[in-house]
Design an enzyme around this catalytic site. Structure first.
Site, short mmCIF file in Angstrom:
data_model
loop_
_atom_site.label_atom_id
_atom_site.label_comp_id
_atom_site.label_asym_id
_atom_site.label_seq_id
_atom_site.Cartn_x
_atom_site.Cartn_y
_atom_site.Cartn_z
N GLY A 140 1.05 -1.33 0.02
CA GLY A 140 0.02 0.18 0.17
C GLY A 140 0.81 1.41 0.03
O GLY A 140 2.04 1.24 0.42
N CYS A 200 5.96 -0.29 7.32
CA CYS A 200 5.76 1.11 6.61
C CYS A 200 6.90 1.45 5.44
O CYS A 200 8.15 1.73 6.21
CB CYS A 200 5.21 2.13 7.42
SG CYS A 200 4.94 3.75 6.42
N LEU A 201 6.74 1.71 4.58
CA LEU A 201 7.74 1.98 3.67
C LEU A 201 8.48 3.46 3.97
O LEU A 201 9.83 3.63 3.72
CB LEU A 201 7.14 2.29 2.04
CG LEU A 201 6.78 0.90 1.36
CD1 LEU A 201 6.16 1.15 0.28
CD2 LEU A 201 7.83 -0.12 1.32
N HIS A 255 -2.05 7.65 7.03
CA HIS A 255 -1.09 8.36 6.16
C HIS A 255 -1.75 9.85 5.71
O HIS A 255 -1.23 10.79 5.73
CB HIS A 255 -0.60 7.66 5.14
CG HIS A 255 0.49 6.97 5.26
ND1 HIS A 255 1.79 7.41 5.78
CD2 HIS A 255 0.78 5.60 5.20
CE1 HIS A 255 2.67 6.17 6.01
NE2 HIS A 255 2.06 5.09 5.69
N GLN A 274 3.39 10.00 1.19
CA GLN A 274 4.77 9.04 1.02
C GLN A 274 5.45 9.35 -0.08
O GLN A 274 6.67 8.97 -0.35
CB GLN A 274 4.29 7.73 1.17
CG GLN A 274 3.75 7.25 2.27
CD GLN A 274 3.39 5.62 2.58
OE1 GLN A 274 2.59 5.43 2.20
NE2 GLN A 274 4.58 5.03 3.25
N HIS A 310 -4.31 1.76 7.82
CA HIS A 310 -2.81 2.12 7.63
C HIS A 310 -2.74 3.24 6.68
O HIS A 310 -2.04 4.48 6.72
CB HIS A 310 -1.83 1.23 7.55
CG HIS A 310 -0.60 1.51 7.40
ND1 HIS A 310 0.41 1.03 8.24
CD2 HIS A 310 0.26 2.17 6.57
CE1 HIS A 310 1.62 1.23 7.83
NE2 HIS A 310 1.59 2.09 6.92
N GLU A 311 -3.22 3.37 5.44
CA GLU A 311 -3.20 4.17 4.26
C GLU A 311 -3.77 5.40 4.69
O GLU A 311 -3.57 6.40 4.30
CB GLU A 311 -3.44 3.51 3.17
CG GLU A 311 -2.65 2.31 2.71
CD GLU A 311 -1.09 2.43 2.76
OE1 GLU A 311 -0.57 3.51 2.70
OE2 GLU A 311 -0.25 1.45 3.03
ZN LIG Z 1 2.68 3.42 5.54
#
Ligand SMILES: [Zn+2]
Length: 170
Positions: free
Chosen positions: A46, A93-94, A139, A51, A135-136
């Site tokens: 995701g 998380c990236l 963000h 991000q 989660h997304e």
């Molecule tokens: Zn994330």
């Protein structure tokens, strides 16, 4: 399509609440394509627009864990309209390298959003896909998995990042 740079904690754009999308423009559709490509390249399941440094309410994800079968989905202005139950799993998380956090979230959600075609949809998700959506969407509100850590664990993580940064400089 292009692979975009993924912004990492503590980049300010990650902490900022993202702005609602008011028009599905060709630029926005391009951003969505690039975000999907960036997500697969990472690889990740995701990605939210902040991000990649864009403060707008767009997320992409692929809850299909079977890598041979890609089914990317993009949601514009996603909003949780229903949530119940509980589900807990370890999340990465990236934008937060080398960190896994066990987070207690809702086990089931309904999310209202627009598709890239501008059609309103309501997505129902349970367990892993529900966590992914939460989660997304976090963000888009400037919230990161780091924010779920206790104060002590957070400062340990910050220290670890600093050490890593210094090592990379030398
Ligand atoms: Zn994330």
């Amino acid at each position: 399509m292009a692979v975009l740079e993924i912004f990492k904690y503590p980049a300010p754009v990650l902490k900022r609440p993202a702005k609602p999308v008011d028009q599905i423009s060709p630029e926005l559709l391009q951003l969505i394509d690039d975000m999907i490509e960036t997500m697969y390249a990472a690889p990740g399941v995701g990605l939210a627009a902040p991000q990649v440094g864009r403060s707008c309410r767009v997320i992409v994800f692929d809850a299909n864990r079977d890598e041979s079968e890609r089914s990317p989905m993009a949601l514009i202005n996603p909003e949780i309209i229903f949530a119940e139950g509980e589900f807990c799993m370890e999340e990465g998380c990236l934008s937060a390298p080398e960190l896994n956090v066990e987070i207690k979230r809702k086990g089931q959600v309904k999310v209202k959003a627009l598709t890239r075609e501008g059609k309103e949809v309501i997505i129902e998700a349970k367990e892993f896909p529900a966590v992914l959506l939460q989660h997304e969407i976090d963000h888009l509100d400037g919230k990161l998995i780091i924010d779920y850590l206790s104060g002590l664990k957070r400062s340990l993580y910050k220290r670890k990042l600093k050490r890593k940064e210094e090592k990379e400089k030398n």
